[in-house]
Scaffold this active site. Structure first.
Site, PDB file in Angstrom:
ATOM      1  N   ARG A   1      -9.947   0.675   8.477  1.00 44.43           N
ATOM      2  CA  ARG A   1      -9.478  -0.391   8.356  1.00 44.43           C
ATOM      3  C   ARG A   1     -10.748  -0.748   9.424  1.00 44.43           C
ATOM      4  O   ARG A   1     -10.577  -2.152  10.358  1.00 44.43           O
ATOM      5  CB  ARG A   1      -7.949  -0.218   9.819  1.00 44.43           C
ATOM      6  CG  ARG A   1      -7.187  -0.824   8.655  1.00 44.43           C
ATOM      7  CD  ARG A   1      -5.356  -0.685  10.508  1.00 44.43           C
ATOM      8  NE  ARG A   1      -4.559  -1.180   9.503  1.00 44.43           N
ATOM      9  CZ  ARG A   1      -3.335  -0.571   9.067  1.00 44.43           C
ATOM     10  NH1 ARG A   1      -3.316   0.441   8.856  1.00 44.43           N
ATOM     11  NH2 ARG A   1      -1.809  -1.383   9.056  1.00 44.43           N
TER      12      ARG A   1
ATOM     13  N   ARG B   1      11.650  -1.457  12.313  1.00 44.02           N
ATOM     14  CA  ARG B   1      10.322  -0.801  13.378  1.00 44.02           C
ATOM     15  C   ARG B   1      10.021  -2.756  14.011  1.00 44.02           C
ATOM     16  O   ARG B   1      10.371  -3.576  13.178  1.00 44.02           O
ATOM     17  CB  ARG B   1       9.630  -0.903  11.625  1.00 44.02           C
ATOM     18  CG  ARG B   1       9.031   0.346  11.675  1.00 44.02           C
ATOM     19  CD  ARG B   1       8.117   0.752  10.621  1.00 44.02           C
ATOM     20  NE  ARG B   1       6.573  -0.182  10.214  1.00 44.02           N
ATOM     21  CZ  ARG B   1       5.560  -0.384   9.688  1.00 44.02           C
ATOM     22  NH1 ARG B   1       6.064   0.413   8.327  1.00 44.02           N
ATOM     23  NH2 ARG B   1       4.786  -0.952   9.519  1.00 44.02           N
TER      24      ARG B   1
ATOM     25  N   ARG C   1      -1.238  -9.278  13.478  1.00 44.09           N
ATOM     26  CA  ARG C   1      -1.443  -7.807  12.822  1.00 44.09           C
ATOM     27  C   ARG C   1      -2.512  -8.658  11.271  1.00 44.09           C
ATOM     28  O   ARG C   1      -3.314  -7.876  10.938  1.00 44.09           O
ATOM     29  CB  ARG C   1       0.122  -7.232  11.905  1.00 44.09           C
ATOM     30  CG  ARG C   1       0.721  -5.573  12.894  1.00 44.09           C
ATOM     31  CD  ARG C   1       1.273  -5.547  12.507  1.00 44.09           C
ATOM     32  NE  ARG C   1       1.712  -5.580  11.115  1.00 44.09           N
ATOM     33  CZ  ARG C   1       3.369  -5.178  10.871  1.00 44.09           C
ATOM     34  NH1 ARG C   1       4.442  -5.211  10.468  1.00 44.09           N
ATOM     35  NH2 ARG C   1       3.185  -3.940   9.562  1.00 44.09           N
TER      36      ARG C   1
ATOM     37  N   ARG D   1      11.376  -5.475   5.219  1.00 44.38           N
ATOM     38  CA  ARG D   1      12.051  -4.278   5.526  1.00 44.38           C
ATOM     39  C   ARG D   1      11.612  -4.180   7.386  1.00 44.38           C
ATOM     40  O   ARG D   1      12.987  -3.064   7.483  1.00 44.38           O
ATOM     41  CB  ARG D   1      10.662  -3.602   5.712  1.00 44.38           C
ATOM     42  CG  ARG D   1      10.322  -2.153   6.082  1.00 44.38           C
ATOM     43  CD  ARG D   1       8.746  -1.688   5.347  1.00 44.38           C
ATOM     44  NE  ARG D   1       7.842  -2.303   6.639  1.00 44.38           N
ATOM     45  CZ  ARG D   1       6.528  -1.759   6.762  1.00 44.38           C
ATOM     46  NH1 ARG D   1       6.546  -1.088   4.949  1.00 44.38           N
ATOM     47  NH2 ARG D   1       5.635  -2.266   6.799  1.00 44.38           N
TER      48      ARG D   1
ATOM     49  N   LYS E   1       0.890  -1.184   0.177  1.00 42.75           N
ATOM     50  CA  LYS E   1      -0.462  -0.307  -0.040  1.00 42.75           C
ATOM     51  C   LYS E   1       1.260   1.028   0.103  1.00 42.75           C
ATOM     52  O   LYS E   1       0.915   2.239  -0.980  1.00 42.75           O
ATOM     53  CB  LYS E   1      -1.110   0.291   1.291  1.00 42.75           C
ATOM     54  CG  LYS E   1      -1.637  -1.276   1.200  1.00 42.75           C
ATOM     55  CD  LYS E   1      -2.929  -0.707   2.538  1.00 42.75           C
ATOM     56  CE  LYS E   1      -1.863  -0.880   3.639  1.00 42.75           C
ATOM     57  NZ  LYS E   1      -1.680  -2.007   4.381  1.00 42.75           N
TER      58      LYS E   1
HETATM   59  P1  B4P Z   1       4.272  -1.418   2.284  1.00 41.78           P
HETATM   60  O1  B4P Z   1       3.447  -2.978   1.947  1.00 41.78           O
HETATM   61  O2  B4P Z   1       4.041  -0.627   1.416  1.00 41.78           O
HETATM   62  O3  B4P Z   1       3.976  -1.209   3.619  1.00 41.78           O
HETATM   63  P2  B4P Z   1       2.265  -1.353   4.031  1.00 41.78           P
HETATM   64  O4  B4P Z   1       1.261  -2.587   3.490  1.00 41.78           O
HETATM   65  O5  B4P Z   1       2.157   0.217   3.389  1.00 41.78           O
HETATM   66  O6  B4P Z   1       2.354  -1.417   6.387  1.00 41.78           O
HETATM   67  P3  B4P Z   1       1.531  -1.618   6.898  1.00 41.78           P
HETATM   68  O7  B4P Z   1       0.205  -2.539   6.286  1.00 41.78           O
HETATM   69  O8  B4P Z   1       2.675  -2.325   7.588  1.00 41.78           O
HETATM   70  O9  B4P Z   1       1.625  -0.608   7.841  1.00 41.78           O
HETATM   71  P4  B4P Z   1       0.540   0.401   8.078  1.00 41.78           P
HETATM   72  O10 B4P Z   1       1.770   1.934   8.375  1.00 41.78           O
HETATM   73  O11 B4P Z   1      -0.716   0.624   7.260  1.00 41.78           O
HETATM   74  O12 B4P Z   1       5.486  -2.408   2.479  1.00 41.78           O
HETATM   75  C1  B4P Z   1       5.777  -3.177   2.616  1.00 41.78           C
HETATM   76  C2  B4P Z   1       7.107  -4.378   2.364  1.00 41.78           C
HETATM   77  O13 B4P Z   1       7.168  -4.819   1.250  1.00 41.78           O
HETATM   78  C3  B4P Z   1       8.494  -3.047   1.916  1.00 41.78           C
HETATM   79  O14 B4P Z   1       9.361  -3.444   2.659  1.00 41.78           O
HETATM   80  C4  B4P Z   1       8.082  -2.714   0.339  1.00 41.78           C
HETATM   81  O15 B4P Z   1       9.418  -2.235   0.329  1.00 41.78           O
HETATM   82  C5  B4P Z   1       7.791  -4.025   0.657  1.00 41.78           C
HETATM   83  N1  B4P Z   1       7.427  -4.215  -0.531  1.00 41.78           N
HETATM   84  C6  B4P Z   1       6.387  -3.644  -1.078  1.00 41.78           C
HETATM   85  N2  B4P Z   1       5.378  -3.974  -2.650  1.00 41.78           N
HETATM   86  C7  B4P Z   1       6.780  -5.413  -2.875  1.00 41.78           C
HETATM   87  C8  B4P Z   1       6.420  -6.137  -3.952  1.00 41.78           C
HETATM   88  N3  B4P Z   1       5.876  -5.483  -5.263  1.00 41.78           N
HETATM   89  N4  B4P Z   1       7.338  -6.885  -4.056  1.00 41.78           N
HETATM   90  C9  B4P Z   1       8.504  -7.092  -2.863  1.00 41.78           C
HETATM   91  N5  B4P Z   1       8.038  -6.385  -1.961  1.00 41.78           N
HETATM   92  C10 B4P Z   1       7.358  -5.545  -2.213  1.00 41.78           C
HETATM   93  O16 B4P Z   1       0.158   0.250   9.675  1.00 41.78           O
HETATM   94  C11 B4P Z   1       0.832  -0.238  11.030  1.00 41.78           C
HETATM   95  C12 B4P Z   1       0.310  -0.013  12.172  1.00 41.78           C
HETATM   96  O17 B4P Z   1      -0.642   1.134  12.605  1.00 41.78           O
HETATM   97  C13 B4P Z   1      -1.031  -0.752  12.540  1.00 41.78           C
HETATM   98  O18 B4P Z   1       0.023  -2.261  13.010  1.00 41.78           O
HETATM   99  C14 B4P Z   1      -1.520  -0.227  13.255  1.00 41.78           C
HETATM  100  O19 B4P Z   1      -1.397   0.065  14.594  1.00 41.78           O
HETATM  101  C15 B4P Z   1      -1.651   1.331  13.087  1.00 41.78           C
HETATM  102  N6  B4P Z   1      -2.505   1.574  12.193  1.00 41.78           N
HETATM  103  C16 B4P Z   1      -2.559   2.356  11.008  1.00 41.78           C
HETATM  104  N7  B4P Z   1      -3.970   2.548  10.896  1.00 41.78           N
HETATM  105  C17 B4P Z   1      -4.514   2.605  11.343  1.00 41.78           C
HETATM  106  C18 B4P Z   1      -6.220   2.718  11.482  1.00 41.78           C
HETATM  107  N8  B4P Z   1      -6.482   3.070   9.803  1.00 41.78           N
HETATM  108  N9  B4P Z   1      -6.832   2.073  12.253  1.00 41.78           N
HETATM  109  C19 B4P Z   1      -5.859   1.795  13.368  1.00 41.78           C
HETATM  110  N10 B4P Z   1      -4.853   1.665  13.494  1.00 41.78           N
HETATM  111  C20 B4P Z   1      -3.875   2.293  12.125  1.00 41.78           C
END
Ligand code: B4P
Length: 190
Positions: free
Chosen positions: A89, A134, A146, A128, A14
């Site tokens: 979420r 992190r 998660r 990551r 995302k």
């Molecule tokens: P991404 O996949 O981009 O990470 P994300 O989904 O955006 O992050 P996530 O869901 O973990 O965390 P968030 O900050 O929203 O990247 C992951 C890895 O994959 C990276 O290293 C990237 O380089 C790699 N990657 C990406 N695409 C790839 C591909 N095609 N091939 C190979 N590798 C690839 O949330 C964190 C915490 O915040 C939650 O657990 C919760 O506690 C809190 N939170 C956030 N929003 C909330 C909400 N709305 N309500 C309640 N709690 C919330």
């Protein structure tokens, strides 16, 4: 306005894809995860409360994230549109978002949902975690929590947007560029 919900389990891509989409479509990126990590880095009371929950892989309370999004919408009222990354979420967050956008005379254009198998999610997040330090990316049991939070509280939102005819599902495996192309093609049909 173009208002997109970028959806998927933790590690689905995302944040990665949002960074490409904001450039191409000139949108404002609203990532609740990034905003919360900003609060933690700034040492605010909200950040300290969120940190305990985030380090365990639990969701932060709805009223906290809804309040954050509401003020960001107010601060960016002249934008072309928004990418909501990691929000909503829960059902309460989805309903609140519809109400906030309705008050501004706009609505969600589409939910783009990235689908990736659990083993690949775990591999990406651990990788990551090694680089970023992190806390929530370094321990398999926290990552499992998660993914469980996603499956129980967040994945049902696909039904919510599907009922509004706004759900598009995309395979999130493959190169970042291939996935970006699929997302662009989908957005260009809107
Ligand atoms: P991404 O996949 O981009 O990470 P994300 O989904 O955006 O992050 P996530 O869901 O973990 O965390 P968030 O900050 O929203 O990247 C992951 C890895 O994959 C990276 O290293 C990237 O380089 C790699 N990657 C990406 N695409 C790839 C591909 N095609 N091939 C190979 N590798 C690839 O949330 C964190 C915490 O915040 C939650 O657990 C919760 O506690 C809190 N939170 C956030 N929003 C909330 C909400 N709305 N309500 C309640 N709690 C919330």
């Amino acid at each position: 306005m173009l208002n997109l919900v970028l959806f998927g389990p933790p590690g689905a891509g995302k944040g990665t894809q949002s960074n490409l989409l904001i450039e191409k479509y000139n949108l404002v990126h609203l990532s609740t995860g990034d905003i919360l990590r900003g609060e933690i880095a700034a040492g605010t009371a909200l950040g300290m409360k969120a940190k305990t929950l985030m380090d365990r892989g639990d969701l932060v309370p709805d009223e906290v994230v809804i309040g954050m999004i509401s003020s960001k919408l107010d601060n960016n009222s002249n934008s072309n549109g928004f990418i909501f990354d990691g929000f909503p979420r829960t059902s309460a967050q989805a309903e609140a978002l519809d109400n906030l956008l309705d008050e501004k005379g706009t609505s969600i254009s589409a939910m783009l949902s990235l689908k990736v198998e659990d083993a690949e999610l775990i591999r990406r997040l651990l990788s990551r975690g090694e680089k970023s330090g992190r806390a929530d990316d370094q321990d398999e049991s926290i990552i499992a929590n998660r993914i469980n939070e996603y499956n129980t509280k967040t994945a049902p939102l696909k039904e919510y947007y599907s009922a509004q005819n706004k759900l598009s599902e995309i395979k999130g495996n493959g190169t970042v560029e291939d996935i970006a192309e699929k997302l662009n093609n989908m957005i260009d049909t809107l």
